[in-house]
Design a protein around this motif. Sequence first.
Motif, PDB file in Angstrom:
ATOM      1  N   ASP A   1      20.064  40.472  -4.091  1.00  0.00           N
ATOM      2  CA  ASP A   1      20.685  39.207  -3.683  1.00  0.00           C
ATOM      3  C   ASP A   1      21.477  38.592  -4.834  1.00  0.00           C
ATOM      4  OD1 ASP A   1      21.040  37.391  -1.410  1.00  0.00           O
ATOM      5  OD2 ASP A   1      20.231  35.925  -2.809  1.00  0.00           O
ATOM      6  N   PHE A   2      20.984  38.732  -6.072  1.00  0.00           N
ATOM      7  CA  PHE A   2      21.782  38.247  -7.215  1.00  0.00           C
ATOM      8  C   PHE A   2      23.141  38.928  -7.221  1.00  0.00           C
ATOM      9  CE2 PHE A   2      17.641  37.242  -9.528  1.00  0.00           C
ATOM     10  CZ  PHE A   2      17.797  35.877  -9.381  1.00  0.00           C
ATOM     11  N   ASP A   3      23.146  40.243  -6.984  1.00  0.00           N
ATOM     12  CA  ASP A   3      24.423  40.988  -6.973  1.00  0.00           C
ATOM     13  C   ASP A   3      25.327  40.481  -5.848  1.00  0.00           C
ATOM     14  OD1 ASP A   3      23.524  42.416  -9.079  1.00  0.00           O
ATOM     15  OD2 ASP A   3      23.064  44.253  -7.959  1.00  0.00           O
ATOM     16  N   ARG A   4      24.732  40.219  -4.682  1.00  0.00           N
ATOM     17  CA  ARG A   4      25.532  39.702  -3.560  1.00  0.00           C
ATOM     18  C   ARG A   4      26.168  38.365  -3.940  1.00  0.00           C
ATOM     19  NH1 ARG A   4      24.996  35.699   0.023  1.00  0.00           N
ATOM     20  NH2 ARG A   4      22.928  35.185  -0.779  1.00  0.00           N
ATOM     21  N   VAL A   5      25.377  37.478  -4.560  1.00  0.00           N
ATOM     22  CA  VAL A   5      25.916  36.162  -4.924  1.00  0.00           C
ATOM     23  C   VAL A   5      26.998  36.319  -5.991  1.00  0.00           C
ATOM     24  CG1 VAL A   5      25.372  33.874  -5.886  1.00  0.00           C
ATOM     25  CG2 VAL A   5      23.791  34.962  -4.275  1.00  0.00           C
ATOM     26  N   ASP A   6      26.800  37.287  -6.904  1.00  0.00           N
ATOM     27  CA  ASP A   6      27.813  37.525  -7.939  1.00  0.00           C
ATOM     28  C   ASP A   6      29.137  37.963  -7.291  1.00  0.00           C
ATOM     29  OD1 ASP A   6      28.089  37.292 -10.728  1.00  0.00           O
ATOM     30  OD2 ASP A   6      28.123  39.475 -10.956  1.00  0.00           O
ATOM     31  N   ARG A   7      29.047  38.827  -6.271  1.00  0.00           N
ATOM     32  CA  ARG A   7      30.270  39.276  -5.571  1.00  0.00           C
ATOM     33  C   ARG A   7      30.916  38.110  -4.845  1.00  0.00           C
ATOM     34  NH1 ARG A   7      26.850  43.636  -4.447  1.00  0.00           N
ATOM     35  NH2 ARG A   7      26.451  42.948  -2.317  1.00  0.00           N
ATOM     36  N   LEU A   8      30.070  37.278  -4.252  1.00  0.00           N
ATOM     37  CA  LEU A   8      30.586  36.097  -3.541  1.00  0.00           C
ATOM     38  C   LEU A   8      31.320  35.184  -4.527  1.00  0.00           C
ATOM     39  CD1 LEU A   8      30.475  34.891  -0.689  1.00  0.00           C
ATOM     40  CD2 LEU A   8      28.268  33.871  -1.264  1.00  0.00           C
ATOM     41  N   ARG A   9      30.692  34.927  -5.680  1.00  0.00           N
ATOM     42  CA  ARG A   9      31.333  34.107  -6.724  1.00  0.00           C
ATOM     43  C   ARG A   9      32.668  34.695  -7.146  1.00  0.00           C
ATOM     44  NH1 ARG A   9      26.895  32.722 -11.337  1.00  0.00           N
ATOM     45  NH2 ARG A   9      25.729  31.343  -9.966  1.00  0.00           N
ATOM     46  N   ALA A  10      32.662  36.023  -7.304  1.00  0.00           N
ATOM     47  CA  ALA A  10      33.886  36.680  -7.782  1.00  0.00           C
ATOM     48  C   ALA A  10      35.006  36.587  -6.764  1.00  0.00           C
ATOM     49  CB  ALA A  10      33.593  38.146  -8.116  1.00  0.00           C
ATOM     50  N   SER A  11      34.666  36.287  -5.511  1.00  0.00           N
ATOM     51  CA  SER A  11      35.692  36.287  -4.455  1.00  0.00           C
ATOM     52  C   SER A  11      36.373  34.922  -4.298  1.00  0.00           C
ATOM     53  CB  SER A  11      35.060  36.696  -3.118  1.00  0.00           C
ATOM     54  OG  SER A  11      34.206  35.667  -2.639  1.00  0.00           O
ATOM     55  N   VAL A  12      35.826  33.868  -4.901  1.00  0.00           N
ATOM     56  CA  VAL A  12      36.340  32.529  -4.591  1.00  0.00           C
ATOM     57  C   VAL A  12      37.165  31.944  -5.740  1.00  0.00           C
ATOM     58  CG1 VAL A  12      34.471  31.954  -2.982  1.00  0.00           C
ATOM     59  CG2 VAL A  12      34.195  31.425  -5.429  1.00  0.00           C
ATOM     60  N   ASP A  13      37.880  30.864  -5.400  1.00  0.00           N
ATOM     61  CA  ASP A  13      38.671  30.164  -6.420  1.00  0.00           C
ATOM     62  C   ASP A  13      37.801  29.202  -7.229  1.00  0.00           C
ATOM     63  OD1 ASP A  13      40.981  31.394  -5.459  1.00  0.00           O
ATOM     64  OD2 ASP A  13      41.372  29.789  -4.014  1.00  0.00           O
ATOM     65  N   ALA A  14      36.771  28.634  -6.586  1.00  0.00           N
ATOM     66  CA  ALA A  14      35.949  27.643  -7.288  1.00  0.00           C
ATOM     67  C   ALA A  14      34.505  27.690  -6.816  1.00  0.00           C
ATOM     68  CB  ALA A  14      36.504  26.230  -7.070  1.00  0.00           C
ATOM     69  N   VAL A  15      33.608  27.354  -7.742  1.00  0.00           N
ATOM     70  CA  VAL A  15      32.177  27.224  -7.436  1.00  0.00           C
ATOM     71  C   VAL A  15      31.804  25.766  -7.664  1.00  0.00           C
ATOM     72  CG1 VAL A  15      29.864  27.926  -8.128  1.00  0.00           C
ATOM     73  CG2 VAL A  15      31.720  29.582  -8.213  1.00  0.00           C
ATOM     74  N   LEU A  16      31.156  25.156  -6.680  1.00  0.00           N
ATOM     75  CA  LEU A  16      30.833  23.727  -6.752  1.00  0.00           C
ATOM     76  C   LEU A  16      29.332  23.504  -6.738  1.00  0.00           C
ATOM     77  CD1 LEU A  16      31.489  20.615  -6.323  1.00  0.00           C
ATOM     78  CD2 LEU A  16      31.553  21.128  -3.875  1.00  0.00           C
ATOM     79  N   VAL A  17      28.849  22.631  -7.623  1.00  0.00           N
ATOM     80  CA  VAL A  17      27.448  22.173  -7.559  1.00  0.00           C
ATOM     81  C   VAL A  17      27.407  20.667  -7.795  1.00  0.00           C
ATOM     82  CG1 VAL A  17      26.419  24.350  -8.383  1.00  0.00           C
ATOM     83  CG2 VAL A  17      26.973  22.551 -10.030  1.00  0.00           C
ATOM     84  N   GLY A  18      26.260  20.060  -7.489  1.00  0.00           N
ATOM     85  CA  GLY A  18      26.034  18.649  -7.790  1.00  0.00           C
ATOM     86  C   GLY A  18      25.462  18.511  -9.194  1.00  0.00           C
ATOM     87  N   ILE A  19      25.573  17.313  -9.738  1.00  0.00           N
ATOM     88  CA  ILE A  19      25.056  17.054 -11.088  1.00  0.00           C
ATOM     89  C   ILE A  19      23.543  17.260 -11.153  1.00  0.00           C
ATOM     90  CG2 ILE A  19      25.024  14.559 -10.616  1.00  0.00           C
ATOM     91  CD1 ILE A  19      25.454  16.200 -14.072  1.00  0.00           C
ATOM     92  N   GLY A  20      22.844  17.075 -10.019  1.00  0.00           N
ATOM     93  CA  GLY A  20      21.394  17.306 -10.010  1.00  0.00           C
ATOM     94  C   GLY A  20      21.074  18.744 -10.386  1.00  0.00           C
ATOM     95  N   THR A  21      21.881  19.667  -9.919  1.00  0.00           N
ATOM     96  CA  THR A  21      21.659  21.084 -10.228  1.00  0.00           C
ATOM     97  C   THR A  21      21.973  21.373 -11.697  1.00  0.00           C
ATOM     98  OG1 THR A  21      22.068  21.744  -7.954  1.00  0.00           O
ATOM     99  CG2 THR A  21      22.463  23.427  -9.638  1.00  0.00           C
ATOM    100  N   ILE A  22      23.011  20.729 -12.214  1.00  0.00           N
ATOM    101  CA  ILE A  22      23.335  20.920 -13.646  1.00  0.00           C
ATOM    102  C   ILE A  22      22.166  20.423 -14.507  1.00  0.00           C
ATOM    103  CG2 ILE A  22      24.877  20.153 -15.519  1.00  0.00           C
ATOM    104  CD1 ILE A  22      26.195  22.147 -13.560  1.00  0.00           C
ATOM    105  N   LEU A  23      21.649  19.239 -14.180  1.00  0.00           N
ATOM    106  CA  LEU A  23      20.582  18.652 -15.008  1.00  0.00           C
ATOM    107  C   LEU A  23      19.276  19.433 -14.861  1.00  0.00           C
ATOM    108  CD1 LEU A  23      21.315  14.838 -14.439  1.00  0.00           C
ATOM    109  CD2 LEU A  23      21.960  16.270 -16.402  1.00  0.00           C
ATOM    110  N   ALA A  24      19.033  19.982 -13.654  1.00  0.00           N
ATOM    111  CA  ALA A  24      17.770  20.703 -13.435  1.00  0.00           C
ATOM    112  C   ALA A  24      17.817  22.127 -13.993  1.00  0.00           C
ATOM    113  CB  ALA A  24      17.455  20.747 -11.932  1.00  0.00           C
ATOM    114  N   ASP A  25      18.912  22.832 -13.747  1.00  0.00           N
ATOM    115  CA  ASP A  25      18.936  24.284 -14.013  1.00  0.00           C
ATOM    116  C   ASP A  25      19.851  24.691 -15.168  1.00  0.00           C
ATOM    117  OD1 ASP A  25      17.468  24.196 -11.689  1.00  0.00           O
ATOM    118  OD2 ASP A  25      18.997  25.132 -10.426  1.00  0.00           O
TER     119      ASP A  25
END
Length: 229
Positions: free
Chosen positions: A30-54
């Motif tokens: 699943d990590f590999d799948r998400v990596d491929r998904l990331r590689a396919s897009v123009d942008a990856v978006l998260v909320g600040i809560g995720t930045i502060l937590a992870d």
Amino acid sequence: MEVVVNAAMSADGKLSSLARRQIPISGPADFDRVDRLRASVDAVLVGIGTILADDPRLTVKDADLRARRVEQERSSNPTRVVADSRARTPTDAAVLDDAAETILLVADRGESARGDELADHAELINAGENRVDLRDGFEALGACGIETVLVEGGGELIFSLFAAGLVDRLMTFIGPLVIGGRDAPTLADGAGFREGEFVDLALEDAERIDEGMLLSWAVCDGAEGSTSP
Ligand code: NAP
């Protein structure tokens, strides 16, 4: 703009623990799948809560995938975008490293000393007054040439995106554990939808990956819920 939400959750629908700490939910396939998904897009978006937590870096891990993007005359990594109304992203956050461009969507309050400090590390785009207005934010991202967005959490941001009618597809990996706890983050937190406002989904695919299931959903009604995002 095409917007896909991807998240890993426990069998009981939790994104992380009661302490809001990241929990390994999926596995290597699943990590590999998400990596491929990331590689396919123009942008990856998260909320600040995720930045502060992870403190995620949100870059493409596989060098071949990055090289393929460059062959396609794209940046080696997608642009990283954080919904961060009050410019709370720490200046030493991994998402601000040199590996990729970073945009912080801020609200007026981001125009503070913190905002000035962060402007040395990222592009700040003002969208909204007290909280980031996601529709305005997405319009601004579109003006930057961003056409495809992968949303990687967390639950507060995902709820607001659904409430604003901005999500086209949802991919949920459901892993083999129960986390429990009424205060542990779920896929869509926020205020919740009232009856009659629920977001309808159509199941497109179900696939066994690692020790869990990946469910791919299309969002049926792009209609905006009346619940405030
Ligand atoms: P989040 O959704 O990442 O971020 C929420 C914050 O984003 C809000 O508090 C708000 O802070 C900001 N924001 C700006 N504009 C917003 C808007 N219009 N609507 C909603 N939020 C907006 O935080 P979270 O829900 O606490 O999720 C973090 C948790 O999820 C962590 O425990 C993390 O480990 C987990 N997580 C799990 C996965 C997974 O796939 N399992 C993925 C990601 C995260 P301001 O008002 O200050 O801007």
